[in-house]
Design a protein around this motif. Sequence first.
Motif: not given
Length: 370
Positions: A124-130, A149-165
Motif C-alpha cells: 500500500r502507498t496510502e497508510i492510515p495514521f493515529y 477533540k482538536a486533533r480529531l477535527k484538524s486531522e481526522a485520524p484513524a485512531a487516537i493514542k493518549i500519552r502520559w509523559d
Amino acid sequence: MAKDTTIASIESLSIAWSPQDSPWRQSAFVKVTTADGTIGYGEASPMNGGHHSLQIINDMAALLVGCDMFDQAVHYDRLLHKFIKLGPEGAVTGALAAIDIALWDAKGKVLGLPIYKMLGGAWRTEIPFYASIGGNAERSADDVVRVVKARLKSEAPAAIKIRWDGDRSRQDVDIPGDIAKAKAVRDLVGHGFPLAFDANNQYSVGGAIRVGRALEDLGYIWFEEPVQHYNVRAMGEVAQRLDITVSAAEQTYTPQALVDIINAGVRMVQPDIIKMGGITGLMQCAAICFAHGVELVPHQTQPVIGHLANLHVLATLMHQTKPAEYADSSGRMDVGFANPPKPQDGKFTLPSGPGLGLEVRETELKKRLR
C-alpha cells in the motif's frame, strides 16, 4: 557513465527550528554526500536534542569516508561492533539509524527508485495514521478531552493514542484520575472508535493490571509500556495477565533485545526507526515479528525524515495491523522541506520520488544550524 558512489563526506547537523528552541528541542540530522554529488539525509533520535548521537556520527564518519555506499550492510555491522562498548543501546544505534537512512536515501536517488521499491515493493502507498497526543499526566480530564477533540477535527485520524509523559521516577501516582481521563476520551469518541493508552512506564505491575482491566472495559485496543521498559520480566507478566494487547519496545535498540521482550510474552512491539538502526534495523525487526507472529507497530514521533523512513518500511509489510504514529502535527519543521508529508483524510500518501522522496531546502537548514 557509471556514478561514483564513494562516500565523500558525512555531516552531522543540529537543527534549531526556532530561536527559542532549547538544546533538547533540536533535531539531529545527517547528510551523506557521494563523490558524484548525490546527497542522502537521515535522522537520529532527538532525545536530549540528539547531541550524543551526533558526536558518535562524527566519529563514524572518519571510518566511512572513502567507502562505497552500496556496501551498506558491511558498514552497518562494522560500525555497530566498533562502537559497541559505548552501549550499544541508545546513542550508538541512533547514530547508526541516521547514517543508515541517509544511505538508503542516497541509494534510491542513484537508482531512481523510492525506498519501498528497493525493499521489495509496497502493499500500500496510502497508510492510515493515529494521532499520538502527549502531555496528559498534568492535564485535567476536561483538558484531555479538549486536545483530543482538536486533533480529531484538524486531522481526522484513524485512531487516537493518549500519552502520559509524566515522571518515570514515580509510580501509580493517580490511578483513579488516569482511568477517569481514559473514560472521558471514550465518552467523547464513542464506542466504535479505536483508542490506545500509553502509560510511559508509570505503573507498578499491580497498578498496570488495575488500569489495564479498566481499559479493557472501555474498549481500548492497546496499552503501551505500562511498566518500566527495562523490567522485561514485569512487562511480560502484565502482557500475559491482561486481555488487552500490551505493547512495548519503543526503548529497545537491538534485534536481540526485541526477541527477549517477545519471549517474555509481549505480542505487539514498537521499535523506533531512528532509535534502533534505521531502515536496516527496522526491517530486521519486521522479520523477527513475522517469524514470531507478533504485531509490529513502530514508535515514531518525528514528523518529516524519520516519519517518511518509517512509512517506507510500513508500506512493505503484508500484515499492517495498526495505523502509523503521527505525534507532532505543529508543522514547525516544514520550512526545511519543499514537500513535507501532510495528512489527508486520516492517512499519508508515500511520495513516489527516489529515496525518501523528500525535497530538502538546504538553505533553510543552514540558517538553523547550531
